[in-house]
Design a protein around this motif. Structure first.
Motif, PDB file in Angstrom:
ATOM      1  N   ASP A  59       0.820  -1.211   0.000  1.00 21.16           N
ATOM      2  CA  ASP A  59       0.000   0.000   0.000  1.00 21.16           C
ATOM      3  C   ASP A  59       0.855   1.263   0.000  1.00 21.16           C
ATOM      4  O   ASP A  59       0.388   2.338   0.310  1.00 21.16           O
ATOM      5  N   SER A  60       2.141   1.111  -0.321  1.00 23.30           N
ATOM      6  CA  SER A  60       3.000   2.294  -0.220  1.00 23.30           C
ATOM      7  C   SER A  60       3.365   2.875  -1.586  1.00 23.30           C
ATOM      8  O   SER A  60       4.320   3.643  -1.694  1.00 23.30           O
ATOM      9  N   GLY A  61       2.593   2.519  -2.626  1.00 21.45           N
ATOM     10  CA  GLY A  61       2.818   3.134  -3.941  1.00 21.45           C
ATOM     11  C   GLY A  61       4.036   2.559  -4.644  1.00 21.45           C
ATOM     12  O   GLY A  61       4.569   1.533  -4.241  1.00 21.45           O
ATOM     13  N   PRO A  62       4.485   3.262  -5.690  1.00 20.57           N
ATOM     14  CA  PRO A  62       5.543   2.699  -6.538  1.00 20.57           C
ATOM     15  C   PRO A  62       6.940   2.911  -5.939  1.00 20.57           C
ATOM     16  O   PRO A  62       7.789   3.557  -6.514  1.00 20.57           O
ATOM     17  N   VAL A  63       7.169   2.371  -4.750  1.00 23.44           N
ATOM     18  CA  VAL A  63       8.495   2.466  -4.128  1.00 23.44           C
ATOM     19  C   VAL A  63       9.418   1.426  -4.773  1.00 23.44           C
ATOM     20  O   VAL A  63       8.939   0.466  -5.395  1.00 23.44           O
ATOM     21  N   PRO A  64      10.731   1.579  -4.610  1.00 20.83           N
ATOM     22  CA  PRO A  64      11.646   0.617  -5.230  1.00 20.83           C
ATOM     23  C   PRO A  64      11.353  -0.833  -4.837  1.00 20.83           C
ATOM     24  O   PRO A  64      11.510  -1.740  -5.650  1.00 20.83           O
ATOM     25  N   GLU A  65      10.894  -1.036  -3.588  1.00 22.78           N
ATOM     26  CA  GLU A  65      10.628  -2.409  -3.142  1.00 22.78           C
ATOM     27  C   GLU A  65       9.548  -3.072  -4.008  1.00 22.78           C
ATOM     28  O   GLU A  65       9.651  -4.236  -4.381  1.00 22.78           O
ATOM     29  N   ALA A  66       8.495  -2.280  -4.329  1.00 20.51           N
ATOM     30  CA  ALA A  66       7.409  -2.822  -5.152  1.00 20.51           C
ATOM     31  C   ALA A  66       7.915  -3.112  -6.566  1.00 20.51           C
ATOM     32  O   ALA A  66       7.546  -4.122  -7.181  1.00 20.51           O
ATOM     33  N   GLU A  67       8.780  -2.238  -7.068  1.00 21.48           N
ATOM     34  CA  GLU A  67       9.345  -2.447  -8.411  1.00 21.48           C
ATOM     35  C   GLU A  67      10.223  -3.696  -8.435  1.00 21.48           C
ATOM     36  O   GLU A  67      10.235  -4.453  -9.403  1.00 21.48           O
ATOM     37  N   MET A  68      10.959  -3.903  -7.349  1.00 20.78           N
ATOM     38  CA  MET A  68      11.812  -5.090  -7.254  1.00 20.78           C
ATOM     39  C   MET A  68      10.960  -6.359  -7.263  1.00 20.78           C
ATOM     40  O   MET A  68      11.288  -7.331  -7.918  1.00 20.78           O
ATOM     41  N   LEU A  69       9.869  -6.310  -6.506  1.00 21.20           N
ATOM     42  CA  LEU A  69       9.006  -7.492  -6.434  1.00 21.20           C
ATOM     43  C   LEU A  69       8.432  -7.802  -7.817  1.00 21.20           C
ATOM     44  O   LEU A  69       8.430  -8.963  -8.253  1.00 21.20           O
ATOM     45  N   LYS A  70       7.993  -6.753  -8.522  1.00 24.01           N
ATOM     46  CA  LYS A  70       7.447  -6.971  -9.873  1.00 24.01           C
ATOM     47  C   LYS A  70       8.506  -7.564 -10.786  1.00 24.01           C
ATOM     48  O   LYS A  70       8.237  -8.494 -11.544  1.00 24.01           O
ATOM     49  N   PHE A  71       9.695  -6.997 -10.710  1.00 24.73           N
ATOM     50  CA  PHE A  71      10.796  -7.502 -11.541  1.00 24.73           C
ATOM     51  C   PHE A  71      11.049  -8.977 -11.234  1.00 24.73           C
ATOM     52  O   PHE A  71      11.184  -9.800 -12.143  1.00 24.73           O
ATOM     53  N   ASN A  72      11.093  -9.319  -9.950  1.00 24.07           N
ATOM     54  CA  ASN A  72      11.357 -10.709  -9.568  1.00 24.07           C
ATOM     55  C   ASN A  72      10.242 -11.628 -10.066  1.00 24.07           C
ATOM     56  O   ASN A  72      10.498 -12.717 -10.588  1.00 24.07           O
ATOM     57  N   LEU A  73       8.993 -11.165  -9.936  1.00 31.22           N
ATOM     58  CA  LEU A  73       7.870 -12.000 -10.385  1.00 31.22           C
ATOM     59  C   LEU A  73       7.908 -12.176 -11.906  1.00 31.22           C
ATOM     60  O   LEU A  73       7.584 -13.248 -12.430  1.00 31.22           O
ATOM     61  N   GLU A  74       8.323 -11.129 -12.610  1.00 32.54           N
ATOM     62  CA  GLU A  74       8.420 -11.238 -14.083  1.00 32.54           C
ATOM     63  C   GLU A  74       9.505 -12.256 -14.468  1.00 32.54           C
ATOM     64  O   GLU A  74       9.295 -13.092 -15.350  1.00 32.54           O
TER      65      GLU A  74
END
Ligand SMILES: C[S@@+](CC[C@H](N)C(=O)[O-])C[C@H]1O[C@@H](n2cnc3c(N)ncnc32)[C@H](O)[C@@H]1O
Length: 263
Positions: free
Chosen positions: A28-43
């Motif tokens: 729920d914290s928006g597009p922080v680097p952590e969320a981007e990392m998770l997306k990258f890892n899932l991709e």
């Protein structure tokens, strides 16, 4: 304290799963680097385990921590998944989610994103059930042991997965190299190692506690994988990094490697 290694005892005493999840997996914290990392890892994981990708009977995830995102793709292509971690608290957190106990962490956004990558974000409940059915056990592990799952001896696996973990569990480059050999011993010849490593990271915070990492260069990771008896099939280097290390020139290294046949 920078410079001192935080070993298994510190993890057992001070690594609080909820602090870790809040820092690196809050949705729920928006597009922080952590969320981007998770997306990258899932991709990366979707490409690796999705249609035409790796498949088999057994997969062992080493150092799962309190997280399940890392097996969302693999649960579609492996029949028997083992999760593992050093600490009791992390294994309890995993069991809580697997058994749908009250207070279990809500992974819905990550599950939805994984389903979106597979082309059907409405399937997330089904996927959660699939994963719960395919995870057959949660074991204690110590990556620094010859058999990281000792005293349990599992049949040799088709795939070993380890994400963002070996660099935390090891005190030096030599220990990292030995840990990769330990992971190789869990695999069938021809089986695959899939790993994501944070490069150049010296430490990270979980709540108020600092945990050490062995700072690794891409070339050191690559050489360690080769020397542990693998052929590298895919290596992706990304400059992405966590908030804590934005200034530290870190990055991620994603590797898929195949264990060479023979001794
Ligand atoms: C940064 S977390 C990674 C968790 C998870 N794989 C992820 O992707 O978020 C590092 C994990 O390594 C585990 N760990 C630390 N020392 C270990 C050791 N010697 N053997 C196995 N796991 C260890 C910790 O308990 C912690 O859960």
């Amino acid at each position: 304290m920078e410079g001192s290694f935080t070993g298994g005892d510190e993890y057992q005493k001070h690594f609080l799963p909820r602090d870790y999840l809040a820092a690196f997996y809050s949705f729920d914290s928006g597009p922080v680097p952590e969320a981007e990392m998770l997306k990258f890892n899932l991709e990366c994981l979707h490409k690796t385990f999705g249609p035409g990708g790796l498949q088999g009977d057994t997969l062992i995830d080493i150092d799962s921590g309190p997280t399940i995102y890392q097996v969302l793709a693999a649960c579609e292509s492996f029949k028997d998944i083992t999760l593992s971690d050093f600490t009791d608290r992390n294994r309890e957190e995993l069991e809580k989610w697997l058994k749908k106990e009250p207070g279990a962490y809500d992974w819905t956004p990550a599950v939805r994103f994984a389903c979106e990558l597979e082309g059907n974000s409405d399937r997330w409940r089904e996927k959660e059930e699939k994963l719960r059915a395919v995870v057959k056990r949660v074991l204690k592990c110590d990556a620094n042991l010859g058999n990281p799952l000792a005293p349990v001896v599992l049949p040799l696996a088709d795939c070993v997965l380890t994400l963002l973990a070996m660099e935390c569990a090891c005190c030096s480059l030599d220990a990292y190299r030995a840990a990769l050999r330990n992971l190789a011993s869990l695999l069938k010849p021809g089986g695959h190692l899939v790993t994501i490593v944070t490069l150049r990271l010296k430490s990270y915070m979980v709540g108020k506690r600092q945990f050490s990492c062995v700072p690794l260069e891409k070339e050191e990771v690559e050489q360690a994988v080769l020397d542990a008896g693998f052929d590298i099939e895919q290596l992706l280097h990304s400059p992405r990094s966590y908030t804590v290390s934005l200034a530290a020139n870190t990055g991620l290294c994603f590797i898929v490697a195949r264990k060479r046949p023979g001794p």
